[in-house]
Design a protein around this motif. Sequence first.
Motif, PDB file in Angstrom:
ATOM      1  N   LEU A 156      -3.766   6.367  -4.261  1.00  0.00           N
ATOM      2  CA  LEU A 156      -3.475   5.226  -3.401  1.00  0.00           C
ATOM      3  C   LEU A 156      -3.200   4.038  -4.308  1.00  0.00           C
ATOM      4  CD1 LEU A 156      -3.518   4.398  -0.326  1.00  0.00           C
ATOM      5  CD2 LEU A 156      -5.756   3.392  -0.807  1.00  0.00           C
ATOM      6  N   ILE A 157      -2.067   3.381  -4.093  1.00  0.00           N
ATOM      7  CA  ILE A 157      -1.757   2.203  -4.918  1.00  0.00           C
ATOM      8  C   ILE A 157      -1.813   0.975  -4.012  1.00  0.00           C
ATOM      9  CG2 ILE A 157      -0.121   1.153  -6.530  1.00  0.00           C
ATOM     10  CD1 ILE A 157       1.087   3.943  -6.954  1.00  0.00           C
ATOM     11  N   HIS A 158      -2.760   0.084  -4.262  1.00  0.00           N
ATOM     12  CA  HIS A 158      -2.943  -1.087  -3.421  1.00  0.00           C
ATOM     13  C   HIS A 158      -2.699  -2.332  -4.267  1.00  0.00           C
ATOM     14  CE1 HIS A 158      -5.782  -3.697  -0.731  1.00  0.00           C
ATOM     15  NE2 HIS A 158      -4.527  -3.815  -0.378  1.00  0.00           N
ATOM     16  N   ASN A 159      -1.705  -3.124  -3.884  1.00  0.00           N
ATOM     17  CA  ASN A 159      -1.342  -4.307  -4.692  1.00  0.00           C
ATOM     18  C   ASN A 159      -1.158  -3.923  -6.154  1.00  0.00           C
ATOM     19  OD1 ASN A 159      -1.494  -5.982  -2.418  1.00  0.00           O
ATOM     20  ND2 ASN A 159      -3.694  -6.312  -2.716  1.00  0.00           N
ATOM     21  N   ASN A 160      -0.450  -2.830  -6.372  1.00  0.00           N
ATOM     22  CA  ASN A 160      -0.134  -2.319  -7.712  1.00  0.00           C
ATOM     23  C   ASN A 160      -1.318  -1.766  -8.482  1.00  0.00           C
ATOM     24  OD1 ASN A 160       2.661  -2.890  -7.586  1.00  0.00           O
ATOM     25  ND2 ASN A 160       2.188  -5.051  -7.906  1.00  0.00           N
ATOM     26  N   LYS A 161      -2.481  -1.644  -7.857  1.00  0.00           N
ATOM     27  CA  LYS A 161      -3.639  -1.088  -8.559  1.00  0.00           C
ATOM     28  C   LYS A 161      -3.911   0.313  -8.000  1.00  0.00           C
ATOM     29  CE  LYS A 161      -6.469  -4.728  -8.057  1.00  0.00           C
ATOM     30  NZ  LYS A 161      -7.570  -5.677  -8.367  1.00  0.00           N
ATOM     31  N   LEU A 200       0.842  -1.192   0.000  1.00  0.00           N
ATOM     32  CA  LEU A 200       0.000   0.000   0.000  1.00  0.00           C
ATOM     33  C   LEU A 200       0.878   1.244   0.000  1.00  0.00           C
ATOM     34  CD1 LEU A 200      -3.038   0.645   0.181  1.00  0.00           C
ATOM     35  CD2 LEU A 200      -2.762   0.830   2.653  1.00  0.00           C
ATOM     36  N   THR A 201       0.742   2.044  -1.040  1.00  0.00           N
ATOM     37  CA  THR A 201       1.539   3.259  -1.187  1.00  0.00           C
ATOM     38  C   THR A 201       0.617   4.439  -1.434  1.00  0.00           C
ATOM     39  OG1 THR A 201       3.358   2.012  -2.174  1.00  0.00           O
ATOM     40  CG2 THR A 201       3.364   4.374  -2.550  1.00  0.00           C
ATOM     41  N   ASP A 216     -13.240  -2.448  -8.394  1.00  0.00           N
ATOM     42  CA  ASP A 216     -14.080  -2.181  -9.571  1.00  0.00           C
ATOM     43  C   ASP A 216     -15.060  -1.039  -9.282  1.00  0.00           C
ATOM     44  OD1 ASP A 216     -14.378  -5.712 -10.509  1.00  0.00           O
ATOM     45  OD2 ASP A 216     -12.835  -4.210 -10.955  1.00  0.00           O
ATOM     46  N   ARG A 217     -15.520  -1.000  -8.041  1.00  0.00           N
ATOM     47  CA  ARG A 217     -16.436   0.060  -7.638  1.00  0.00           C
ATOM     48  C   ARG A 217     -15.736   1.418  -7.690  1.00  0.00           C
ATOM     49  NH1 ARG A 217     -18.713  -1.505  -2.131  1.00  0.00           N
ATOM     50  NH2 ARG A 217     -18.744  -3.543  -3.066  1.00  0.00           N
ATOM     51  N   ALA A 218     -14.491   1.449  -7.205  1.00  0.00           N
ATOM     52  CA  ALA A 218     -13.717   2.691  -7.232  1.00  0.00           C
ATOM     53  C   ALA A 218     -13.508   3.150  -8.678  1.00  0.00           C
ATOM     54  CB  ALA A 218     -12.376   2.491  -6.534  1.00  0.00           C
ATOM     55  N   ILE A 219     -13.233   2.207  -9.565  1.00  0.00           N
ATOM     56  CA  ILE A 219     -13.021   2.553 -10.980  1.00  0.00           C
ATOM     57  C   ILE A 219     -14.307   3.082 -11.592  1.00  0.00           C
ATOM     58  CG2 ILE A 219     -12.422   1.608 -13.248  1.00  0.00           C
ATOM     59  CD1 ILE A 219     -10.053   1.979 -11.317  1.00  0.00           C
ATOM     60  N   ALA A 220     -15.430   2.445 -11.283  1.00  0.00           N
ATOM     61  CA  ALA A 220     -16.723   2.919 -11.809  1.00  0.00           C
ATOM     62  C   ALA A 220     -17.010   4.332 -11.305  1.00  0.00           C
ATOM     63  CB  ALA A 220     -17.853   1.968 -11.393  1.00  0.00           C
ATOM     64  N   ARG A 221     -16.757   4.570 -10.016  1.00  0.00           N
ATOM     65  CA  ARG A 221     -16.986   5.912  -9.457  1.00  0.00           C
ATOM     66  C   ARG A 221     -16.050   6.931 -10.099  1.00  0.00           C
ATOM     67  NH1 ARG A 221     -17.369   3.381  -3.511  1.00  0.00           N
ATOM     68  NH2 ARG A 221     -19.628   3.259  -3.318  1.00  0.00           N
ATOM     69  N   PHE A 222     -14.811   6.522 -10.336  1.00  0.00           N
ATOM     70  CA  PHE A 222     -13.838   7.416 -10.955  1.00  0.00           C
ATOM     71  C   PHE A 222     -14.334   7.878 -12.314  1.00  0.00           C
ATOM     72  CE2 PHE A 222      -9.763   9.201 -11.928  1.00  0.00           C
ATOM     73  CZ  PHE A 222      -9.637   9.045 -13.301  1.00  0.00           C
ATOM     74  N   TRP A 223     -14.768   6.929 -13.158  1.00  0.00           N
ATOM     75  CA  TRP A 223     -15.215   7.299 -14.497  1.00  0.00           C
ATOM     76  C   TRP A 223     -16.534   8.068 -14.456  1.00  0.00           C
ATOM     77  CZ3 TRP A 223     -12.057   7.945 -18.192  1.00  0.00           C
ATOM     78  CH2 TRP A 223     -10.886   7.179 -18.255  1.00  0.00           C
ATOM     79  N   GLY A 224     -17.379   7.748 -13.472  1.00  0.00           N
ATOM     80  CA  GLY A 224     -18.613   8.521 -13.296  1.00  0.00           C
ATOM     81  C   GLY A 224     -18.290   9.985 -13.033  1.00  0.00           C
TER      82      GLY A 224
END
Lengths: 230, 220
Positions: free
Chosen positions: A62-67, A10-11, B94-102
């Motif tokens: 926030l980068i969690h497990n490279n995501k 976590l970064t 996936d929820r964070a990504i959906a919110r980001f694009w929203g």
Amino acid sequence: MAEESSPSSLTLLDFWPSPYGIRVRLALSLKDIPYTYKEEDLQNKSQLLLNSNPIHQQIPVLIHNNKPISESLIIIQYIDETWPDNPPKLMPDDPYERARARFWAVYVDKNVYELGRRVCLSHEGSHEERERARGELCECLKVLEGVLGEREYFGGVGLGLVDVCLVPFYAWFYAYERLGELEMEGVCPKLVAWGRRCVGEERVGRVVPGQDRVYELIVEMINKKLRFDQ
Amino acid sequence: MAATASEVKLLGAWPSPFVLRPRIALNIKSVEYEFLEEKFGSKSDVLLKSNPVYKKIPVLLHRDRPVCESLIIVQYIDETWTSGPSILPWDPYDRAIARFWGAYIDDKFFPSLVGIAKAEGPEAKAEALEKAKAGLELIEKAFKECSKGGEFFNGDQIGYLDIAFGCYVGWIRVTESMHGFKLFDEEKTPGLVAWSERFCTHEAVKDVMPETEKLIELLK
């Protein structure tokens, strides 16, 4: 299943005085989640930042497990949902209260930074500009006071999403006083009391910078014509 | 949780893309509701009372409690009526990504769409068009990533990001028609071209999506 994390998984890419970054640090601090902090130079952004947030190229990320996850409100909800067993819960359980929390968090986002910034800049502007900027900020803070009501925190008995979003701006109150010639105790006494209450808690106080330090930095950024949201 | 029509009311107006969002969400969950159409050019007392901060539609009234801001309403609907299909993804990332694009669609793409109509002169229009098209190419990428091979942004079923972006399809088509150029491009945004057809004909969307011709009439 409890989510585990270590500083290696976590970064946080951040800039120490950014109110948006402070929020994320606050969420992680409140929940005692270990992570690696990486300070970004906004004038010379790292490749990691540019790759992790190519659309906006902004901190915090926030980068969690490279995501990577971007946008502070989204990051805070991600943290709350990914570490549900780490108290406090920042989002209420009830859907209506969740909608209210999101509504007011977005209100803080849309108003407090920009209106506060205008007050700080109006120091060098015309009398009219100063009056307008002060009026708009005061109105916004009074609305938030109304939302807080008689509660100790926006989240009820403990800090929640709205508290986490707003408390970094409490660190700007001294700057509003000096640059905007506002008397914050007079403008929004309940918010001043709330802010003191929040930063008085160890997990908050260790993350939110002191008002003097923030004031000095704001003056420096004004002189250099820089912004926190870039 | 069942609801009677009187328990759920939506304040809105048929042309508004923001109002379309909760309508689609309520349809996905098969929730009956009363649609209270606001008169164009005026704001009802109910609206002013239930959204004193912004005084804007849509406002969802559930057992007389107001919920405001279209994407917040969509999340409220998802979290309240849990027996229907899920609107937000299950996984937090996936929820964070959906919110980001929203958020991107509302904060960046929509202003660029409006920018085309506001631009004056052919040069400014061309620039505004390029900006909107660049935004659409990003959304095309988002579609590829989020859909994971499925028909919709949310995968096999329609979801949050389909609603967030799909509400603008009518106005995208109006812009194309009125300015004589294509925004959805077979070459650059083939995924979105196919997706928009599927979206507009979806059960939850087709009866509430305003017709392009009617939107154009409005602007005249």
